[in-house]
Design an enzyme around this catalytic site. Structure first.
Site, short mmCIF file in Angstrom:
data_model
loop_
_atom_site.label_atom_id
_atom_site.label_comp_id
_atom_site.label_asym_id
_atom_site.label_seq_id
_atom_site.Cartn_x
_atom_site.Cartn_y
_atom_site.Cartn_z
N GLY A 133 -78.22 39.85 -42.12
CA GLY A 133 -77.48 39.64 -42.91
C GLY A 133 -76.34 37.74 -43.14
N ASN A 142 -76.51 37.26 -46.08
CA ASN A 142 -75.41 37.70 -47.11
C ASN A 142 -74.30 38.52 -46.81
OD1 ASN A 142 -76.18 38.45 -50.26
ND2 ASN A 142 -78.11 38.88 -49.25
N LEU A 182 -80.78 49.00 -45.55
CA LEU A 182 -81.37 50.04 -46.35
C LEU A 182 -81.95 51.38 -45.86
CD1 LEU A 182 -84.91 47.58 -45.38
CD2 LEU A 182 -83.18 47.38 -47.50
N ASN A 237 -73.54 47.09 -55.00
CA ASN A 237 -75.38 46.72 -53.75
C ASN A 237 -75.61 45.46 -54.18
OD1 ASN A 237 -77.18 46.94 -52.09
ND2 ASN A 237 -78.50 47.41 -54.23
N HIS A 286 -79.52 43.05 -55.34
CA HIS A 286 -80.50 44.19 -55.47
C HIS A 286 -81.43 42.66 -56.01
CE1 HIS A 286 -84.52 45.83 -55.68
NE2 HIS A 286 -84.43 45.91 -56.62
N ASP A 322 -80.50 51.69 -57.42
CA ASP A 322 -80.48 50.49 -57.71
C ASP A 322 -80.02 51.00 -59.09
OD1 ASP A 322 -80.96 48.75 -56.01
OD2 ASP A 322 -83.30 49.72 -56.63
C1 GAR Z 1 -81.97 40.85 -49.54
O1 GAR Z 1 -82.61 39.87 -50.23
C2 GAR Z 1 -81.18 42.05 -50.19
O2 GAR Z 1 -80.99 41.15 -51.42
C3 GAR Z 1 -82.01 42.76 -49.96
O3 GAR Z 1 -82.93 42.78 -48.56
C4 GAR Z 1 -82.32 41.54 -48.94
C5 GAR Z 1 -80.90 41.54 -47.03
O4 GAR Z 1 -81.03 39.74 -46.43
N1 GAR Z 1 -81.40 44.31 -50.49
C6 GAR Z 1 -81.73 44.89 -51.01
O5 GAR Z 1 -83.65 44.69 -51.04
C7 GAR Z 1 -81.99 46.37 -51.07
N2 GAR Z 1 -82.75 47.13 -52.59
P1 GAR Z 1 -79.38 39.99 -45.38
O6 GAR Z 1 -79.56 40.33 -44.67
O7 GAR Z 1 -80.52 38.36 -45.39
O8 GAR Z 1 -78.64 39.49 -46.10
#
Ligand code: GAR
Length: 198
Positions: free
Chosen positions: A12, A14, A91, A108, A110, A151
């Site tokens: 989390g 982001n 995910l 989203n 990515h 995506d």
């Molecule tokens: C992030 O890097 C996000 O961009 C990626 O998962 C991570 C989650 O980190 N998302 C994807 O790969 C989606 N295809 P977080 O839980 O620390 O935000």
């Protein structure tokens, strides 16, 4: 104000970037109303609790029909009067009924420059492993609207990040987060919410 739900599966960071931007007054058009986690171990739930945001877990059961899972998720979003959805490291693949309900109201993040290293199977560290294996010198992050193609929705924002010679997937992931994701995602939340208000 636009009521936003952030959907998460893991650490989390982001979500934290969005919470911090909101606290700093940088997201005036949206209220962080709900965090939905795909599993009860997601540290993102602790971040939500610390910020005083309601957190719930909606888990897709192993043999559950995907449309049924979608209906359960939609019911939770509806109960909480959610206008806009942010996927921040979420995910679980979302079913069509959820995607259609939030057409151009779901975004989203990515961790690559779409259309590179994206689509089915590209998530988290796998994206950075693929970028390093290809030998690209520049990567980055993309915020896009969510449609039925993984995506594949309209691009809202992108930011490039340099790949350095000694990068590991973990080091590159951290740089992409710090220099791109945590900057463009909160901005996109405000931009999309502001557009929805008018
Ligand atoms: C992030 O890097 C996000 O961009 C990626 O998962 C991570 C989650 O980190 N998302 C994807 O790969 C989606 N295809 P977080 O839980 O620390 O935000």
């Amino acid at each position: 104000m636009v009521r936003v739900a952030v959907l998460v599966s893991g650490g989390g960071t982001n979500l934290q970037a969005i919470i911090d931007a909101k606290a700093a007054g940088k997201i005036p058009s949206a209220e962080l109303s709900l965090v939905v986690a795909s599993n009860d171990k997601a540290y993102a739930l602790t971040r939500a609790a610390n910020a005083g945001i309601k957190g719930v877990v909606v888990h897709k059961e192993k043999d559950e029909d995907i449309a049924h899972y979608g209906q359960r998720l939609l019911a939770v979003l509806k109960e909480n009067a959610i206008d806009m959805v942010v996927l921040a490291g979420f995910l679980t693949i979302l079913p069509e009924n959820v995607i259609q309900a939030y057409d151009h109201k779901m975004i989203n993040i990515h961790p690559s420059l779409i259309p590179s290293f994206c689509g089915a199977g590209f998530y988290g560290l796998k994206v950075h492993e693929a970028a390093l294996a290809k030998g690209v010198k520049v990567t980055g992050a993309t915020v896009h609207f969510v449609n039925e193609i993984p995506d594949g929705g309209d691009i809202i924002a992108q930011k490039a990040v340099e790949v350095l010679p000694d990068d590991t997937p973990e080091i590159l992931q951290k740089r992409v987060m710090e220099q791109a994701e945590w900057i463009i995602l909160p901005r996109a939340v405000e931009d999309v919410a502001k557009n929805m208000e008018v």
